[in-house]
Design a protein around this motif. Structure first.
Motif, PDB file in Angstrom:
ATOM      1  N   ARG A 327      64.962  27.309 -66.061  1.00 51.75           N
ATOM      2  CA  ARG A 327      63.579  27.138 -66.000  1.00 51.75           C
ATOM      3  C   ARG A 327      63.048  26.473 -67.326  1.00 51.75           C
ATOM      4  O   ARG A 327      63.358  27.056 -68.295  1.00 51.75           O
ATOM      5  CB  ARG A 327      62.873  28.541 -65.560  1.00 51.75           C
ATOM      6  N   ILE A 328      62.510  25.418 -67.130  1.00 46.56           N
ATOM      7  CA  ILE A 328      61.872  24.685 -67.980  1.00 46.56           C
ATOM      8  C   ILE A 328      60.335  25.237 -68.024  1.00 46.56           C
ATOM      9  O   ILE A 328      59.588  24.872 -67.338  1.00 46.56           O
ATOM     10  CB  ILE A 328      61.938  23.208 -67.769  1.00 46.56           C
ATOM     11  N   ARG A 333      58.825  19.810 -66.251  1.00 42.36           N
ATOM     12  CA  ARG A 333      60.357  19.867 -65.777  1.00 42.36           C
ATOM     13  C   ARG A 333      60.797  18.400 -65.286  1.00 42.36           C
ATOM     14  O   ARG A 333      61.719  18.071 -65.539  1.00 42.36           O
ATOM     15  CB  ARG A 333      60.407  20.966 -64.570  1.00 42.36           C
ATOM     16  N   GLN A 378      59.159  24.949 -62.232  1.00 35.63           N
ATOM     17  CA  GLN A 378      60.118  25.084 -63.389  1.00 35.63           C
ATOM     18  C   GLN A 378      61.408  24.900 -63.235  1.00 35.63           C
ATOM     19  O   GLN A 378      62.128  24.498 -64.255  1.00 35.63           O
ATOM     20  CB  GLN A 378      59.806  26.461 -64.244  1.00 35.63           C
ATOM     21  N   LEU A 380      65.338  23.812 -62.627  1.00 36.62           N
ATOM     22  CA  LEU A 380      66.051  22.427 -62.472  1.00 36.62           C
ATOM     23  C   LEU A 380      67.505  22.776 -62.486  1.00 36.62           C
ATOM     24  O   LEU A 380      67.844  23.785 -63.477  1.00 36.62           O
ATOM     25  CB  LEU A 380      65.903  21.623 -64.014  1.00 36.62           C
TER      26      LEU A 380
END
Length: 406
Positions: A327-328, A333, A378, A380
């Motif tokens: 999760r960014i 993201r 979020q 990725l």
């Protein structure tokens, strides 16, 4: 390229990465195919000479071997994981007027299958850490129209099946496991996800069992990207119930078991012999493949530990990492994904940018779900497969660190 380009790279890349930019795709099947090529050719030639291309000995043998591996009484080969879900619902008599509880954060086939049989998907939000359906929210969603719960073992991490089964048993509901991404995953009690009263006996009885053997029916996909993937479409329905298995065998073949005696409106959903042959070859290798995936995930976690603005997936027991999804949290993201590709040649994917409840086909029918929306913004997924080298994994991790630091 040129002085300006080198200055740009030096400000973002660790020194050891300068002059060694490479391409790392989200998935690369070629190393697997090359390793299997001699036996693939031999088995392919034998199959061609047999002339048994639809169902037949290869499919029957795979069904028996898969059932033994998964620890179930019956395994029925189908043409896709989507059809496995649809046929599972049909075998349980679920249709118009019925409701099936499931996760909004999954591939569309999950909710699509429910809608296609005329039932209504009822979404329950997910737990942020596991990304699986939150068992603590399930019971509040049960109504007198609820007929089943369809948990998704997302990205290869088993859902909190002890609590899910307990709620299902309390209310007389079937459990349909969407195990499309979890072939070879073993259940380990997900105690951190559950705040309810634990069924200790049930928990111990499930521990160590394969996904697909934990509910009334299990549904797998063998799409080529899956941990156990064919080289075309394929699916599997698993159950210990003789009646469900018999009905599934009929539905996959136009609603008939005896030729030209069609007793139901069914489907043309047979696992063809070519894909069964490939799956038979790969089945004995699946535990090794999954162990290699877990090793990649562990290496990523070690390399990325403590990076600001990044939440990593836990390497929990039984998790087989169909995807390694981070999760960014402090950057865009989509910008991070674009820079990974353009600056470092690192591929990535977003599973899933739109929760099922917000897809155009369902527009206006369902409320939003906070955790699913957070994840959609979020998540990725980074490259992961059994043949990903340690060098490439380190390169991917260092590239992500450089982008997040830049």
């Amino acid at each position: 390229e040129g002085p300006l380009g080198r200055w740009y790279l030096e400000r973002r890349l660790p020194a050891a990465m300068i002059n060694q930019k490479r391409t790392v795709n989200i998935l690369d099947l070629q190393p697997e195919i090359e390793s299997l090529m001699p036996e693939l050719k031999e088995r392919f030639e034998a199959l061609l000479r047999s002339g048994a291309f639809i169902l037949g000995p290869e499919t029957q043998s795979f069904e028996k071997e898969a059932a033994a591996y998964l620890g179930v009484k019956h395994a029925v080969g189908l043409n896709s994981g989507t059809d496995a879900l649809i046929i599972a619902l049909r075998t349980l008599g679920i249709g118009p007027g019925d409701e099936v509880i499931t996760s909004p954060f999954s591939f569309f086939a999950t909710a699509e299958s429910i809608a296609l049989v005329g039932a209504t998907p009822v979404f329950v939000d997910v737990d942020l850490e596991s990304m699986n359906i939150d068992p603590n929210l399930l019971e509040a969603a049960v109504t007198d129209r609820t007929k089943a719960i369809m948990p998704v073992h997302l990205f290869g991490r088993p859902a909190a099946m002890t609590r899910i089964r307990s709620i299902a048993q309390k209310h007389g509901l079937a459990v349909i496991e969407d195990a499309a991404q979890s072939f070879g995953a073993r259940y380990s009690p997900a105690c951190a996800e559950c705040r309810g009263v634990c069924d200790l006996v049930g928990r111990e009885s499930l521990a160590g069992r394969q996904t697909g053997s934990l509910g009334t029916v299990g549904c797998f996909s063998f799409y080529p990207t899956k941990n156990l993937g064919a080289y075309g479409d394929g699916g599997l329905l698993t159950t210990d119930d003789d009646r469900i298995a018999e009905m599934a065998v009929s539905l996959r073949n136009h609603g008939s078991i005896q030729r030209y005696r069609n007793e139901h409106l069914g489907y043309n959903s047979r696992l063809d012999a070519m894909q069964a042959m490939i799956l038979r070859l790969k089945l004995p290798l699946i535990d090794g493949y999954n162990t290699a995936r877990r090793a990649v995930a562990t290496r990523y976690n070690e390399r990325l530990a403590g990076v600001a603005g990044l939440i990593l997936p836990a390497v929990t027991p039984g998790h087989i990492f169909h995807q390694y999804t981070v999760r960014i949290t402090e950057k865009s993201r989509d910008e991070v994904a674009a820079r990974l590709k353009s600056e470092f040649g690192v591929g990535s994917m977003v599973y899933y940018p739109i929760p099922q409840n917000r897809l155009p086909v369902f527009e206006g029918r369902f409320p939003d779900f906070a955790n699913s929306d957070i994840l959609a913004d979020q998540v990725l997924s980074l490259p992961i497969h059994p043949h990903l080298s340690e060098s490439d994994a380190d390169y991917v991790a260092d590239a992500l660190k450089a982008v997040l630091a830049g």
